[in-house]
Design an enzyme around this catalytic site. Sequence first.
Site, PDB file in Angstrom:
ATOM      1  N   CYS A  12      44.310  14.051  31.064  1.00 18.48           N
ATOM      2  CA  CYS A  12      43.449  14.012  32.243  1.00 18.48           C
ATOM      3  C   CYS A  12      42.578  12.767  32.179  1.00 18.48           C
ATOM      4  CB  CYS A  12      42.576  15.256  32.316  1.00 18.48           C
ATOM      5  SG  CYS A  12      41.404  15.223  33.700  1.00 18.48           S
ATOM      6  N   GLN A 206      43.158  35.589  44.173  1.00 19.44           N
ATOM      7  CA  GLN A 206      43.397  34.973  42.879  1.00 19.44           C
ATOM      8  C   GLN A 206      43.790  33.510  43.111  1.00 19.44           C
ATOM      9  OE1 GLN A 206      42.717  36.449  39.985  1.00 19.44           O
ATOM     10  NE2 GLN A 206      42.051  38.233  41.154  1.00 19.44           N
ATOM     11  N   ASN A 307      38.248  46.076  40.214  1.00 17.55           N
ATOM     12  CA  ASN A 307      38.213  44.619  40.082  1.00 17.55           C
ATOM     13  C   ASN A 307      36.895  44.150  40.700  1.00 17.55           C
ATOM     14  OD1 ASN A 307      38.852  41.913  39.714  1.00 17.55           O
ATOM     15  ND2 ASN A 307      40.113  41.793  41.546  1.00 17.55           N
ATOM     16  N   CYS A 337      37.303  38.637  35.674  1.00 21.45           N
ATOM     17  CA  CYS A 337      37.274  37.273  35.143  1.00 21.45           C
ATOM     18  C   CYS A 337      35.908  36.975  34.521  1.00 21.45           C
ATOM     19  CB  CYS A 337      37.598  36.247  36.234  1.00 21.45           C
ATOM     20  SG  CYS A 337      36.415  36.234  37.589  1.00 21.45           S
TER      21      CYS A 337
END
Length: 380
Positions: A12, A206, A307, A337
Amino acid sequence: MIFPEPQTLIPCPYENTCNGCQLLDKTYGEQVQLKTGELRGLLHDYGLTLPPQIEFLSAGAAYLRDRLDFSLQDGKLGLYGKGSHEIVDIEICAQLSPELQAWYKEFRKIKWPFTKGSIRLRVGPEGQRGVWLDFANVDIKTLLDEQSILKKLQEQAFVEIGQRRKVPVWNGEEFKLKDPELNVWFTTWMNKIPVNLYCHVASFTQPSLKANVFIADKISTWVNQHPNARLIEFGSGIGNLTLPALATAKSVLACEIDALSLEGLEQTVLMLPSELKKHREKLTIYRGDFQKKILQDFSQFDGVLANPPRSGLMGFLNPLEELTPSQRPPFFIYMSCFPESMAKDMQRLQSFGYEISELAILDQFPQSVHYEVLGLLQRK
């Protein structure tokens, strides 16, 4: 599973300046060990009993994202720099899928008449392009009056504007903003059959279509371990977990606070493929703020599917506390997450007599410290 070589390093050009990825100096094998060890240590610190193995699911070491948010600042388009409030002007990003990278390259050609704003770019299942322009009202008016930028943009993509996700429409003389429009921007799966998810460019989904296959498969597998289960779901959103669960469950009560997300779920169910339409009658949709108050009797359910947002389940778990152990649902599926709030909720679930039987990391964010966790808890 597409598991990368452990020695994989992703190059990167912005490694030393951009704050988007924190693990570019580590091989993929090192990232796997780091994330697995961090999750195990976090859950251990909360006193949780863990299964012998944490499964690690990967769709690749890079180039996964079909949705990403960027910031515009003084002509620069990119992400915030390390230890800085300045935007790093990014031309290419190893997080982006090839389709999103191509869309981003075209989008960068626009010269904006103002200096600041937030932008979401998205590529749908069929390669369709979308953009959400989250600008200040005065800048939105500038765009509508300027006209040429929006005209050019609409030749390339579907455009949404502002927090209310309005759609600009040209009437021959000027742009007018109409109500949000549902389109297919994501895909989930029911018994290996793809299902189009209707939502907005600005909707939460997502980040990766490729990685989402693993999520749908895991939810379906776990629900299938409990045939004819009656499920209650917290935070159904547009139905990404709802539908895989619905394929094998006896019934699903989907609970969600966001009205626009539920409109998408309703449209998705209406448009189910013919071979899946039989599942419609098994779904009930309920709107409310379930972090604060839940009126449902949990003893009427065999399983819970959750979730939640970063803040976790909060008051959603209160009704479980009021039940005897035998009245509580036999299993609980948790996806997050944000492992910190998940660990806190799992600690409480453990006090209610649940234990973690399976645990999986889904690496949707390679090169970064972030990851998704899926856990199956069983009532003792």
